[in-house]
Motif scaffolding. Structure first.
Motif, PDB file in Angstrom:
ATOM      1  N   ALA A   1       0.857  -1.179   0.000  1.00 56.04           N
ATOM      2  CA  ALA A   1       0.000   0.000   0.000  1.00 56.04           C
ATOM      3  C   ALA A   1       0.893   1.228   0.000  1.00 56.04           C
ATOM      4  O   ALA A   1       2.126   1.132   0.013  1.00 56.04           O
ATOM      5  N   ALA A   2       0.263   2.386  -0.015  1.00 52.05           N
ATOM      6  CA  ALA A   2       1.007   3.644  -0.013  1.00 52.05           C
ATOM      7  C   ALA A   2       1.872   3.756   1.230  1.00 52.05           C
ATOM      8  O   ALA A   2       1.743   2.979   2.181  1.00 52.05           O
ATOM      9  N   ALA A   3       2.764   4.759   1.209  1.00 53.27           N
ATOM     10  CA  ALA A   3       3.674   5.033   2.332  1.00 53.27           C
ATOM     11  C   ALA A   3       4.667   3.896   2.555  1.00 53.27           C
ATOM     12  O   ALA A   3       5.059   3.611   3.692  1.00 53.27           O
TER      13      ALA A   3
ATOM     14  N   SER B   1      -3.550   7.478   3.768  1.00 54.73           N
ATOM     15  CA  SER B   1      -2.241   8.080   3.491  1.00 54.73           C
ATOM     16  C   SER B   1      -2.336   9.325   2.624  1.00 54.73           C
ATOM     17  O   SER B   1      -1.345  10.049   2.474  1.00 54.73           O
ATOM     18  N   GLN B   2      -3.508   9.611   2.065  1.00 54.91           N
ATOM     19  CA  GLN B   2      -3.679  10.841   1.298  1.00 54.91           C
ATOM     20  C   GLN B   2      -3.381  12.070   2.156  1.00 54.91           C
ATOM     21  O   GLN B   2      -3.059  13.129   1.634  1.00 54.91           O
ATOM     22  N   CYS B   3      -3.511  11.919   3.472  1.00 53.79           N
ATOM     23  CA  CYS B   3      -3.336  13.050   4.396  1.00 53.79           C
ATOM     24  C   CYS B   3      -1.917  13.163   4.937  1.00 53.79           C
ATOM     25  O   CYS B   3      -1.683  13.827   5.941  1.00 53.79           O
TER      26      CYS B   3
ATOM     27  N   GLU C   1       1.131  15.876   8.607  1.00 54.48           N
ATOM     28  CA  GLU C   1      -0.038  15.018   8.446  1.00 54.48           C
ATOM     29  C   GLU C   1      -1.101  15.354   9.472  1.00 54.48           C
ATOM     30  O   GLU C   1      -0.812  15.804  10.577  1.00 54.48           O
ATOM     31  N   SER C   2      -2.358  15.193   9.066  1.00 55.28           N
ATOM     32  CA  SER C   2      -3.489  15.350   9.981  1.00 55.28           C
ATOM     33  C   SER C   2      -4.559  14.358   9.560  1.00 55.28           C
ATOM     34  O   SER C   2      -4.869  14.234   8.377  1.00 55.28           O
TER      35      SER C   2
ATOM     36  N   SER D   1       0.879  15.612  -1.220  1.00 53.86           N
ATOM     37  CA  SER D   1       0.385  14.354  -0.673  1.00 53.86           C
ATOM     38  C   SER D   1       1.219  13.213  -1.244  1.00 53.86           C
ATOM     39  O   SER D   1       1.535  13.197  -2.444  1.00 53.86           O
ATOM     40  N   ILE D   2       1.584  12.253  -0.403  1.00 53.40           N
ATOM     41  CA  ILE D   2       2.395  11.146  -0.913  1.00 53.40           C
ATOM     42  C   ILE D   2       1.654  10.354  -1.985  1.00 53.40           C
ATOM     43  O   ILE D   2       2.276   9.645  -2.777  1.00 53.40           O
ATOM     44  N   GLN D   3       0.324  10.471  -2.018  1.00 57.09           N
ATOM     45  CA  GLN D   3      -0.436   9.799  -3.064  1.00 57.09           C
ATOM     46  C   GLN D   3      -0.264  10.485  -4.417  1.00 57.09           C
ATOM     47  O   GLN D   3      -0.552   9.898  -5.459  1.00 57.09           O
TER      48      GLN D   3
END
Length: 268
Positions: free
Chosen positions: A16-18, A116-118, A128-129, A228-230
């Protein structure tokens, strides 16, 4: 995040992301069980491990456990995350059957891609929040937040940026801090400051929005506007990770390419 290849190992579930990987172990070895202090009732393990982030994974797993027959057995953080000076994480989930272990990992990975969009990064740090309307047992166990209440986490790295973001966040709405992490408290000397808050959902959301805006604005003093990392692959190209490039370098190359193409068009 696209897989570079799909491993044949039976333990592999997905990614997955991150920089997150999901694994599953059935019939764990007795020595490994002893080292990890796994209770005998759990015959299978689900593992979520990442190089970037912890809160996104924690909320994702909290949601997954609500829907699956599994329990958080172990949680650890580590100094990691490369340029973004944050942390990586390890979650070990116990299940009585292999199918339950696989299911909770699959559901967690799906949720991580959403949460992870945040996480926003630039070449020197991250912001991040996150807000969840109803905290479950996993978030209660890790952060001490009341079960069933809205819960939010806001933080940033470097740690000074995180302090400013948290301060603005809790001034913006009537929320209570139930957990915090700093380089010498809860975060194992990581260069980050983060706080978990609880309260009415509207208040928690407002606090997180203000904290995010503050943190991202401050990080721009050190580099580009956090992404955003996405969206990093879209902004920086699919070879971003392979070339070990920072977002700033990617954007500079992109701008140079656009300039060259424009010049070529004019010369035609």
């Amino acid at each position: 995040m696209a897989d570079y290849f799909t491993p044949d190992a039976e333990q592999f579930v997905g990614t997955a992301a991150a920089h997150t990987i999901g694994l599953m172990i059935g019939n764990i070895n007795g020595m490994v069980r002893l080292i990890l202090d796994i209770p005998e009732k759990y015959n299978a393990l689900g593992i979520i491990s990442s190089r970037t982030g912890t809160v996104a994974q924690a909320i994702a797993i909290d949601d997954a456990v609500k829907a699956c027959n599994a329990k958080l057995l172990r949680f650890e953080m580590a100094i990691d995350a490369g340029r973004q000076c944050g942390q990586g994480c390890l979650f070990i989930l116990g299940a009585e059957t292999i199918s339950d272990a696989r299911k909770v990992v699959e559901e967690s990975l799906h949720n991580i891609d959403y949460w992870s969009q945040c996480i926003y990064i630039n070449e020197v740090g991250h912001m991040e929040s996150h807000v969840t309307p109803r905290a479950g047992e996993v978030l209660h166990e890790i952060f001490g937040t009341p079960v069933g209440r809205a819960f939010g986490v806001v933080g940033a790295a470097p740690a000074g940026v995180g302090i400013a973001a948290v301060d603005r966040a809790v001034k913006a709405a009537p929320v209570d801090i139930v957990w915090y992490g700093s380089p010498s408290h809860n975060l194992r000397m990581m260069n980050e400051f983060v706080a978990g808050v609880t309260g009415d959902i509207a208040a928690v959301q407002k606090a997180m929005d203000v904290g995010k805006e503050t943190g991202c604005q401050l990080l721009t003093a050190l580099g580009i506007t956090p992404i955003s990392i996405q969206d990093v692959a879209e902004e920086c190209g699919e070879d971003y990770l392979k070339r070990n490039m920072s977002p700033a370098v990617c954007q500079e190359e992109k701008a140079a390419s656009i300039h060259i193409n424009k010049k070529c068009d004019e010369e035609r």
